[in-house]
Design an enzyme around this catalytic site. Structure first.
Site, PDB file in Angstrom:
ATOM      1  N   GLN A 137      29.310  41.744  38.193  1.00  0.00           N
ATOM      2  CA  GLN A 137      30.672  42.067  37.790  1.00  0.00           C
ATOM      3  C   GLN A 137      30.656  43.322  36.912  1.00  0.00           C
ATOM      4  OE1 GLN A 137      33.395  40.104  38.871  1.00  0.00           O
ATOM      5  NE2 GLN A 137      34.577  41.830  38.087  1.00  0.00           N
TER       6      GLN A 137
ATOM      7  N   ASP B 194      28.748  42.916  47.808  1.00  0.00           N
ATOM      8  CA  ASP B 194      29.743  43.899  47.386  1.00  0.00           C
ATOM      9  C   ASP B 194      29.617  45.177  48.211  1.00  0.00           C
ATOM     10  OD1 ASP B 194      31.744  43.368  45.600  1.00  0.00           O
ATOM     11  OD2 ASP B 194      30.513  43.653  43.794  1.00  0.00           O
TER      12      ASP B 194
ATOM     13  N   LYS C 160      37.299  34.274  42.171  1.00  0.00           N
ATOM     14  CA  LYS C 160      36.196  34.208  43.142  1.00  0.00           C
ATOM     15  C   LYS C 160      35.757  32.761  43.338  1.00  0.00           C
ATOM     16  CE  LYS C 160      34.838  38.890  42.313  1.00  0.00           C
ATOM     17  NZ  LYS C 160      34.300  39.840  41.372  1.00  0.00           N
TER      18      LYS C 160
END
Ligand code: NDP
Length: 282
Positions: A98, A121, A54
């Protein structure tokens, strides 16, 4: 037939270094600097490597990204407080947590705390609901990346048969909705599906997200279909997907590899969502 390999790595590289980089330059002119925060709890090796990718992609597009690290023993309260702070920080445009989280922290509580306008997300109920309703929203990254890969093949999904194997909230269900929005006829399969092979037999596109190594092979898919393999597994140090690439690539017209397929597209979509959030938030 030998399939064309759809390189997610190449599609992502093009999107990051052209379209997204240009958008960031435009935002920078208005003194807006897109910034992503990744919340990382504990020290899982797999999570750390995703996070590293990322960061690498953020640099390619020219956005800022930071990792907020916590020990695995951090309390749920502390994570919720930090998300509150991020929600109120005008210099931050996107935040992701995460997963997985340690058992003592509720994933639902944590995700629900994120401001939907910064939910890059696309996991919050607000953004999932908007996706369902066909409203403009931050679309979750793996399904978004899959649609971009399909688009890169020049396929028009209207009237096509798409079979999705796997019905998770983060892959199967949202990608089915996105295919429906593009007027495909979608068949959803899962662990209780009877006679899976018959559901695959007339598919123009097969999307597999089951989490079982090489679950689908070439004998199960029709000649000339497009195969999107979402799964990722490390078997004795070698990566493979939910599809047996060797046999499926002899039948499909196009197929995604593992690694280098859906993975990079997922991360690219995350960066794109952060830029979209920055454009909206300002
Ligand atoms: P989940 O475990 O959440 O869902 C798996 C789905 O597969 C479930 O819907 C399950 O059905 C279905 N399933 C399980 N067994 C069978 C079977 N025998 N026949 C048909 N369907 C079955 O997985 P995810 O969607 O989160 O992930 C799937 C894979 O994709 C994993 O390998 C994961 O690591 C990978 N992944 C990769 C990403 C990337 O960026 N490349 C991103 C996200 C995931 P039921 O609902 O009935 O239990």
């Amino acid at each position: 037939m030998v399939a064309k390999v759809i390189s997610g790595r190449e599609v992502a590289e093009t999107i990051l270094t052209t379209d997204l980089k240009n958008k960031v330059l435009e935002l920078n002119k208005k003194n807006i600097k897109p910034k992503l925060i990744v919340i990382l709890v504990g020290d899982m090796k797999a999570s750390a490597s995703y996070v590293a990718q990322k960061e690498k992609f953020a640099v390619k597009a020219g956005i800022e990204s930071d990792i907020m690290r916590f020990e695995a023993t951090v309390t749920e309260e502390e994570i919720l407080t930090q998300i509150d702070n991020i929600n109120n920080d005008k210099s931050i445009h996107g935040v992701i947590v995460q997963l997985p989280l340690p058992d003592h922290i509720s994933v639902t509580k944590v995700l629900n705390k994120i401001d939907p306008s910064k939910d890059v997300d696309g996991f919050t109920p607000t953004n999932v609901g908007k996706l369902f309703l066909g409203e403009d929203t931050l679309v979750s990254c793996t399904p978004k990346g899959i649609m971009q890969m399909l688009a890169s093949t020049g396929t028009n999904l209207s009237g096509k048969n798409v079979t999705v194997v796997g019905r998770s909230n983060i892959v199967g269900k949202p990608v089915a909705i996105l295919c429906l929005q593009q007027h495909a006829t979608v068949t959803m399969c899962h662990s209780r599906t009877k006679d899976l092979n018959s559901k695959l037999a007339d598919a123009d596109v097969v999307i597999v997200a089951v989490g079982i190594p090489k679950f689908i092979n070439g004998d199960q898919i029709p000649e000339g279909c497009i195969v999107i393999d979402v799964g990722i597994h490390n078997i004795d140090g070698k990566l493979c997907g939910d599809v047996d690439f060797e046999s499926a690539s002899q039948k499909a017209s196009a197929i995604t590899p593992v690694p280098g397929g859906v993975g990079p597209m997922t991360v690219c979509a995350l960066i794109e969502n952060t830029i979209i959030a920055a454009e909206r938030i300002g």
